[in-house]
Design a protein around this motif. Structure first.
Motif, PDB file in Angstrom:
ATOM      1  N   VAL A 162      21.853  -7.678 -20.544  1.00 15.56           N
ATOM      2  CA  VAL A 162      22.723  -6.627 -21.075  1.00 15.56           C
ATOM      3  C   VAL A 162      22.148  -5.242 -20.779  1.00 15.56           C
ATOM      4  CG1 VAL A 162      21.651  -6.741 -23.376  1.00 15.56           C
ATOM      5  CG2 VAL A 162      23.963  -5.796 -23.108  1.00 15.56           C
ATOM      6  N   ASP A 163      20.818  -5.112 -20.851  1.00 16.76           N
ATOM      7  CA  ASP A 163      20.170  -3.821 -20.598  1.00 16.76           C
ATOM      8  C   ASP A 163      20.145  -3.486 -19.111  1.00 16.76           C
ATOM      9  OD1 ASP A 163      19.630  -3.478 -23.328  1.00 16.76           O
ATOM     10  OD2 ASP A 163      17.785  -4.647 -23.173  1.00 16.76           O
ATOM     11  N   ILE A 164      19.954  -4.504 -18.289  1.00 13.84           N
ATOM     12  CA  ILE A 164      19.933  -4.295 -16.842  1.00 13.84           C
ATOM     13  C   ILE A 164      21.305  -3.844 -16.349  1.00 13.84           C
ATOM     14  CG2 ILE A 164      19.712  -5.504 -14.633  1.00 13.84           C
ATOM     15  CD1 ILE A 164      17.462  -7.166 -16.074  1.00 13.84           C
ATOM     16  N   ILE A 165      22.354  -4.470 -16.863  1.00 14.28           N
ATOM     17  CA  ILE A 165      23.710  -4.066 -16.511  1.00 14.28           C
ATOM     18  C   ILE A 165      23.974  -2.630 -16.973  1.00 14.28           C
ATOM     19  CG2 ILE A 165      26.170  -4.485 -16.951  1.00 14.28           C
ATOM     20  CD1 ILE A 165      25.456  -7.476 -17.192  1.00 14.28           C
ATOM     21  N   ARG A 166      23.579  -2.339 -18.193  1.00 14.83           N
ATOM     22  CA  ARG A 166      23.792  -0.996 -18.738  1.00 14.83           C
ATOM     23  C   ARG A 166      23.071   0.058 -17.896  1.00 14.83           C
ATOM     24  NH1 ARG A 166      27.200   1.964 -20.070  1.00 14.83           N
ATOM     25  NH2 ARG A 166      28.043   0.119 -21.125  1.00 14.83           N
ATOM     26  N   TYR A 167      21.868  -0.255 -17.441  1.00 21.60           N
ATOM     27  CA  TYR A 167      21.118   0.684 -16.607  1.00 21.60           C
ATOM     28  C   TYR A 167      21.888   1.003 -15.327  1.00 21.60           C
ATOM     29  CZ  TYR A 167      17.587   2.655 -13.543  1.00 21.60           C
ATOM     30  OH  TYR A 167      16.912   3.481 -12.682  1.00 21.60           O
ATOM     31  N   ILE A 168      22.419  -0.023 -14.690  1.00 16.30           N
ATOM     32  CA  ILE A 168      23.166   0.191 -13.445  1.00 16.30           C
ATOM     33  C   ILE A 168      24.412   1.035 -13.709  1.00 16.30           C
ATOM     34  CG2 ILE A 168      24.482  -0.945 -11.612  1.00 16.30           C
ATOM     35  CD1 ILE A 168      22.541  -3.313 -11.857  1.00 16.30           C
ATOM     36  N   LEU A 169      25.137   0.717 -14.770  1.00 12.90           N
ATOM     37  CA  LEU A 169      26.354   1.463 -15.086  1.00 12.90           C
ATOM     38  C   LEU A 169      26.055   2.925 -15.391  1.00 12.90           C
ATOM     39  CD1 LEU A 169      28.213  -1.105 -17.409  1.00 12.90           C
ATOM     40  CD2 LEU A 169      28.576  -0.705 -14.961  1.00 12.90           C
ATOM     41  N   ASP A 170      24.946   3.177 -16.090  1.00 18.86           N
ATOM     42  CA  ASP A 170      24.620   4.535 -16.508  1.00 18.86           C
ATOM     43  C   ASP A 170      23.958   5.370 -15.414  1.00 18.86           C
ATOM     44  OD1 ASP A 170      25.624   4.041 -19.001  1.00 18.86           O
ATOM     45  OD2 ASP A 170      23.683   3.749 -19.976  1.00 18.86           O
ATOM     46  N   ASN A 171      23.212   4.704 -14.516  1.00 21.37           N
ATOM     47  CA  ASN A 171      22.372   5.459 -13.590  1.00 21.37           C
ATOM     48  C   ASN A 171      22.735   5.325 -12.115  1.00 21.37           C
ATOM     49  OD1 ASN A 171      19.974   6.470 -15.418  1.00 21.37           O
ATOM     50  ND2 ASN A 171      20.342   4.348 -15.996  1.00 21.37           N
ATOM     51  N   GLU A 172      23.494   4.304 -11.758  1.00 21.81           N
ATOM     52  CA  GLU A 172      23.764   4.056 -10.347  1.00 21.81           C
ATOM     53  C   GLU A 172      25.231   4.218  -9.958  1.00 21.81           C
ATOM     54  OE1 GLU A 172      21.330   3.721  -8.355  1.00 21.81           O
ATOM     55  OE2 GLU A 172      19.756   3.484  -9.869  1.00 21.81           O
ATOM     56  N   ILE A 173      26.130   4.291 -10.932  1.00 19.53           N
ATOM     57  CA  ILE A 173      27.558   4.369 -10.628  1.00 19.53           C
ATOM     58  C   ILE A 173      28.155   5.595 -11.304  1.00 19.53           C
ATOM     59  CG2 ILE A 173      29.793   3.200 -10.772  1.00 19.53           C
ATOM     60  CD1 ILE A 173      28.234   0.561 -11.112  1.00 19.53           C
ATOM     61  N   GLU A 174      28.694   6.490 -10.526  1.00 14.15           N
ATOM     62  CA  GLU A 174      29.359   7.664 -11.086  1.00 14.15           C
ATOM     63  C   GLU A 174      30.817   7.331 -11.393  1.00 14.15           C
ATOM     64  OE1 GLU A 174      29.018  11.105  -8.664  1.00 14.15           O
ATOM     65  OE2 GLU A 174      26.822  11.059  -8.586  1.00 14.15           O
ATOM     66  N   ASN A 175      31.288   7.820 -12.518  1.00 13.51           N
ATOM     67  CA  ASN A 175      32.694   7.634 -12.902  1.00 13.51           C
ATOM     68  C   ASN A 175      33.090   6.158 -12.908  1.00 13.51           C
ATOM     69  OD1 ASN A 175      33.014  10.516 -12.924  1.00 13.51           O
ATOM     70  ND2 ASN A 175      33.275  10.450 -10.694  1.00 13.51           N
ATOM     71  N   THR A 176      32.456   5.382 -13.768  1.00 12.70           N
ATOM     72  CA  THR A 176      32.704   3.939 -13.820  1.00 12.70           C
ATOM     73  C   THR A 176      34.170   3.602 -14.087  1.00 12.70           C
ATOM     74  OG1 THR A 176      32.060   3.941 -16.167  1.00 12.70           O
ATOM     75  CG2 THR A 176      30.358   3.381 -14.542  1.00 12.70           C
ATOM     76  N   ASP A 177      34.891   4.479 -14.734  1.00 15.12           N
ATOM     77  CA  ASP A 177      36.312   4.224 -15.042  1.00 15.12           C
ATOM     78  C   ASP A 177      37.168   4.140 -13.779  1.00 15.12           C
ATOM     79  OD1 ASP A 177      35.763   4.192 -17.725  1.00 15.12           O
ATOM     80  OD2 ASP A 177      36.386   6.262 -18.076  1.00 15.12           O
ATOM     81  N   GLU A 178      36.644   4.651 -12.685  1.00  9.47           N
ATOM     82  CA  GLU A 178      37.409   4.653 -11.441  1.00  9.47           C
ATOM     83  C   GLU A 178      37.302   3.320 -10.692  1.00  9.47           C
ATOM     84  OE1 GLU A 178      36.233   7.946  -9.064  1.00  9.47           O
ATOM     85  OE2 GLU A 178      36.840   9.455 -10.566  1.00  9.47           O
ATOM     86  N   TYR A 179      36.466   2.397 -11.208  1.00 12.56           N
ATOM     87  CA  TYR A 179      36.231   1.139 -10.511  1.00 12.56           C
ATOM     88  C   TYR A 179      36.568  -0.060 -11.407  1.00 12.56           C
ATOM     89  CZ  TYR A 179      33.397   4.080  -7.411  1.00 12.56           C
ATOM     90  OH  TYR A 179      32.964   5.055  -6.554  1.00 12.56           O
TER      91      TYR A 179
END
Length: 214
Positions: free
Chosen positions: A143-160
């Motif tokens: 859960v933390d690893i996924i959260r890290y990717i969403l917060d730090n590696e993907i801009e504007n997650t709502d667009e995907y």
């Protein structure tokens, strides 16, 4: 239609790592002077963080020591005792090149070994980044690893449209807690029952099946 991003688990999803991992556990328990659990119990350790699995048998500093001993064998031999599952390279290549999807590896395996394995099997060119756990176990839950990717590696997650692809309930639970879709694969180390109970969005028999998800 939104572009797709896939976060892909490593052990049990990209590679069959059972031989190397089980041999590493055998080595660690022997070196620590503790009776090695049965093969069935050891198989249940494939997927969860090492610190959690060793925590069932050791306490305090001995947990970290057991992890370090495990990694002694794994670094020298275990990480090479693997097989890439059939259809994996084909699927990853298609998602990256033909479908133009962004791909990440999201694994509870320690970050150093995860990166080395992906490079050794020649798939590193398809992934934006490989994100694994910390050596001391403080950052290891899916859960933390996924959260890290969403917060730090993907801009504007709502667009995907974002998917976590994995073989165990930990992948599905991690995806659900982060509000993204999940795809459970049936050829790995988890069970269909666990994947369904955890609430997988999709369940597929082989990795190539995810190419059919619309």
């Amino acid at each position: 239609m939104k572009e797709k991003i896939f976060l892909v688990d490593l052990d049990g999803t990209i590679i069959n790592s059972s031989r190397g991992i089980l041999n590493s556990f055998d080595y660690a328990f022997e070196k620590m002077g503790v009776l090695t659990p049965s093969k069935e119990i050891l198989k249940s350790f494939i997927g969860p963080p090492l610190h959690d699995s060793f925590g069932l048998y050791f306490e305090g500093k001995d947990i970290q020591k057991a992890v370090e001993v495990f990694r002694e064998y794994y670094s020298e031999k275990g990480m090479f005792e693997i097989e890439v599952y059939e259809g994996v390279e084909e699927t990853i290549k298609t998602l990256s090149e033909s479908c133009k999807c962004k791909l990440f590896v999201a694994t509870s395996k320690d970050d150093k070994h995860a990166k080395e394995i992906i490079k050794n099997i020649g798939l590193d060119k398809y992934f934006e980044k490989v994100v694994g756990s910390s050596a001391d176990g403080t950052f290891s839950e899916k859960v933390d690893i996924i959260r890290y990717i969403l917060d730090n590696e993907i801009e504007n997650t709502d667009e995907y449209e974002i998917f976590m692809v994995g073989d165990t309930k930990f992948d599905i639970i991690g995806a659900n807690k982060n509000g993204i879709n999940s795809i459970g694969v049936l050829y790995g180390f988890g069970s269909e029952e666990d994947l369904r109970e955890a609430g997988a969005t999709y369940i597929v028999e082989k990795l190539t099946d995810i190419l059919e998800i619309k």
